[in-house]
Enzyme design. Structure first.
Site, short mmCIF file in Angstrom:
data_model
loop_
_atom_site.label_atom_id
_atom_site.label_comp_id
_atom_site.label_asym_id
_atom_site.label_seq_id
_atom_site.Cartn_x
_atom_site.Cartn_y
_atom_site.Cartn_z
N HIS A 297 68.79 78.86 13.49
CA HIS A 297 67.49 76.83 12.24
C HIS A 297 67.03 78.64 11.52
O HIS A 297 67.01 79.70 11.43
CB HIS A 297 66.42 77.43 14.17
CG HIS A 297 66.77 76.66 14.82
ND1 HIS A 297 66.31 76.82 16.26
CD2 HIS A 297 67.87 75.47 14.78
CE1 HIS A 297 66.65 75.91 17.00
NE2 HIS A 297 68.10 75.17 16.34
N TYR A 496 64.91 83.31 14.50
CA TYR A 496 65.82 84.75 15.35
C TYR A 496 66.03 83.87 16.21
O TYR A 496 65.90 84.04 17.06
CB TYR A 496 64.50 85.15 15.40
CG TYR A 496 63.84 86.13 14.70
CD1 TYR A 496 65.14 86.59 12.83
CD2 TYR A 496 62.35 86.49 14.70
CE1 TYR A 496 63.65 87.08 11.86
CE2 TYR A 496 61.73 87.38 13.66
CZ TYR A 496 62.53 87.02 13.01
OH TYR A 496 61.25 88.29 11.25
N HIS A 497 66.96 82.95 15.85
CA HIS A 497 67.81 82.00 17.22
C HIS A 497 69.50 82.14 16.97
O HIS A 497 69.57 80.90 16.72
CB HIS A 497 67.24 80.19 17.26
CG HIS A 497 65.82 80.08 17.08
ND1 HIS A 497 64.89 79.11 16.71
CD2 HIS A 497 64.43 81.18 17.73
CE1 HIS A 497 64.19 79.05 17.49
NE2 HIS A 497 63.43 80.28 17.94
N PRO A 498 70.11 82.61 16.78
CA PRO A 498 70.95 83.27 16.94
C PRO A 498 71.48 82.87 17.75
O PRO A 498 71.60 82.84 19.29
CB PRO A 498 71.75 84.30 16.56
CG PRO A 498 70.38 85.00 17.02
CD PRO A 498 68.84 84.31 16.61
#
Length: 565
Positions: A297, A496-498
């Site tokens: 995101h 920080y949504h890998p």
């Protein structure tokens, strides 16, 4: 020799270890590269002080000559914090509890992943949950009594209520965004317990740490998975106290090392694209597209608004004896807030018109980049020039922010090895904005954020946008499409949504790495259980879905080995 070796004690791994060790005749080993949490990480508002600390892997994206993002950051690199600590990224994150949209999971099932529809994953969200807000706990979409405590912060600014009122003015309901419908505005539900962070280590591991069949080895960094001639995982090699060691398993190795570490370990162990592994002379055990399909995101950082009243969250208001007393003695006060006080899921003009499937998420914060001195600047890696021109003038100004995030990006990136040395961090390329539609949707989201400021709910505080233009974007007029595109490419912000780099899919999917039971294709005795298995990124913060994946995977493993129907 153990029955199961779990690599990584983060948001999924802590769950898996807790649930597998419920079977008393199974022995379980957890290998965690980091150490324990501390008092600072327990305090919700001090989240910015855990990033770039010893708890963080301190990853950075790799700039490409063809890329145009993270341009306002030092070296054109965005920081990607990932937890190197028991509890993983649940120790570093904003504690936001969002499950995603029901359509996300139904789409996973339609892609050929049996058992992963919304109705099939909802019980695993409920299994974990101990919701302490009665108005939610009484509904069919929430539960009490689980390991993971969920609740609102007891403290909030007046602007949080204004944000909900603004949503109503814009035609959106205030609703449970984790309920039947997602579209709307809501005060943040967070992984908080009595005013402190409830990480997965605190929730799932502390209650079971004395089980005799569970061993936890800290400061143990995995180097690779070991296989026999039948391509069965037989154990792992790891580094601890400067010594290489080997531990074996009877049943399975489970990689829960996270979206960056799990694919790196697979490739180091010989599972990945053959042409890439050949570059490093790594013998290929299974030729799979590990490292592809990276999703995240992404949004615009630093979108700031000013107000006239002294009601925002600033360092001078929270670094006081009274605030510390309230936190330590009463478990209340400003230190208990995760910072993001409210959330919204909205529809741009590009959203699906026929269902509840918003394409934009807002994170509302009653502060700005400069509200806590220069700590936020530091963890973002923001260039001095950008900070000094745009945000330093706001040091003594009352501000609030919206972080608009693109929920379902079309652009995907990749991770590759830089070296066959496991201690060398991998090459991370998020490849943001290669699809123009991603930029179009995000700029429409910014327009919606400007509308929030213009509502009567915010106008009573004199709200107006911060209009100092981004360095590098001065040739464009403020609030034009061209200006926002330039600003986004400079202050590129990820929360920080890998995900999705060890993609779950049927064997017919050429990019699939694991099947619907999370078993790695082409080998035996090896599963991946973390956010990297998501076929597509969920529409919302990923911590709650990652915990759900840990819960569901634990049940799958028990059924496979115990024959439970």
């Amino acid at each position: 020799m153990y029955d199961f070796i779990v690599v990584g004690g983060g948001s999924a791994g802590a769950v898996v270890v807790s649930r597998l060790s419920e079977v008393t005749n199974w022995t379980v080993l957890l290998l965690e590269a980091g150490d324990h949490e501390n008092e600072i990480s327990d305090i919700p508002l001090l989240v910015a002080y855990t990033q770039l600390s010893e708890f963080d892997w301190k990853y950075k994206t790799s700039p490409l000559s063809t890329s145009a993002y993270c341009l306002a950051m030092i070296g054109n690199k965005c920081n990607w914090p990932r937890g190197r600590v028991l509890g993983g990224s649940s120790v570093l994150n904003g504690m936001i509890y969002v499950r995603g949209n029901r359509h996300d999971y139904d789409n996973w099932a339609r892609l050929g992943n049996a058992g992963w529809s919304y109705e099939e994953v909802l019980p695993y969200f409920l299994k974990s949950e101990d919701n302490r807000n009665p108005y939610l706990a009484r509904t069919p979409y929430h539960k009490t009594g689980g390991y993971l405590t969920i609740q609102e912060s007891s403290w909030k600014t007046p602007l949080a209520i204004a944000f909900l009122q603004a949503g109503q003015e814009m035609g959106y309901e205030n609703r449970d965004i984790n309920g039947f419908n997602q579209t709307g505005f809501m005060l943040t539900q967070a992984t908080i317990r009595r005013g402190s962070r409830c990480s997965t280590a605190k929730a799932f591991l502390r209650p079971v740490k004395n089980r005799p069949n569970l061993h936890i080895a800290m400061r143990a960094q995995i180097l690779k998975v070991l296989f026999n001639t039948d391509k069965r995982a037989t154990g792992v090699e790891f580094l601890r106290d400067g010594k290489r060691q080997i531990v074996r398993c009877r049943r399975e190795v489970i990689l829960s090392a996270g979206t960056i570490n799990s694919p790196q370990l697979l490739m180091l162990s010989g599972i990945g694209p053959s042409e890439h592994l050949n570059e490093f002379n790594i013998p290929v055990i299974s030729d799979l597209r590990v490292g592809d399909n990276l999703q995240d995101h992404v949004g615009l950082g630093g979108l700031t608004f000013l107000v006239n009243e002294s009601i925002t969250l600033t360092i001078k208001r929270v670094q006081t004896l009274s605030a510390m007393y309230e936190y330590l003695i009463n478990e209340r006060g400003p230190l208990t807030t995760p910072g993001i006080e409210a959330l919204a899921f909205l529809n741009t003009k590009y959203a699906d018109k026929f269902g509840d499937y918003p394409d934009m998420q807002f994170h509302f914060a009653p502060f700005s980049i400069s509200s806590d001195g220069e700590q936020i600047k530091k963890i973002l890696g923001l260039r001095d020039r950008v900070y000094n021109i745009m945000y330093k003038p706001l040091h003594n100004v009352e501000t609030w922010s919206i972080l608009p995030l693109l929920l379902r990006p079309k652009s995907t990136g990749w991770i590759r090895l830089k070296s066959r040395n496991p201690l060398v961090q991998p090459d991370i390329n998020p490849n943001y904005f290669t699809h123009k539609e991603d930029m179009d949707v995000l700029i429409e989201g910014i327009r919606l954020a400007m509308r929030v400021s213009n509502t009567s709910a915010f106008q009573r505080f004199g709200s107006r946008p911060h209009t100092i233009r981004m360095p590098g974007c001065h040739k464009y007029s403020f609030d034009t499409y061209e200006y926002w595109e330039c600003a986004i490419r400079h202050f590129t912000f990820t929360i920080y949504h890998p995900t999705s780099i060890c993609k779950m899919g049927p064997r017919s999917d050429s990019k699939a790495v694991v099947d619907s039971r999370l078993r790695v294709y082409g080998v035996k005795g090896l599963r991946v259980v973390d956010a990297s298995i998501m076929p597509t990124i969920v529409s919302g913060n990923i911590n709650a879905p990652t915990i759900m994946i840990g819960e569901k995977a634990s049940d799958i493993i028990k059924k496979d080995w115990l024959g439970i129907k």
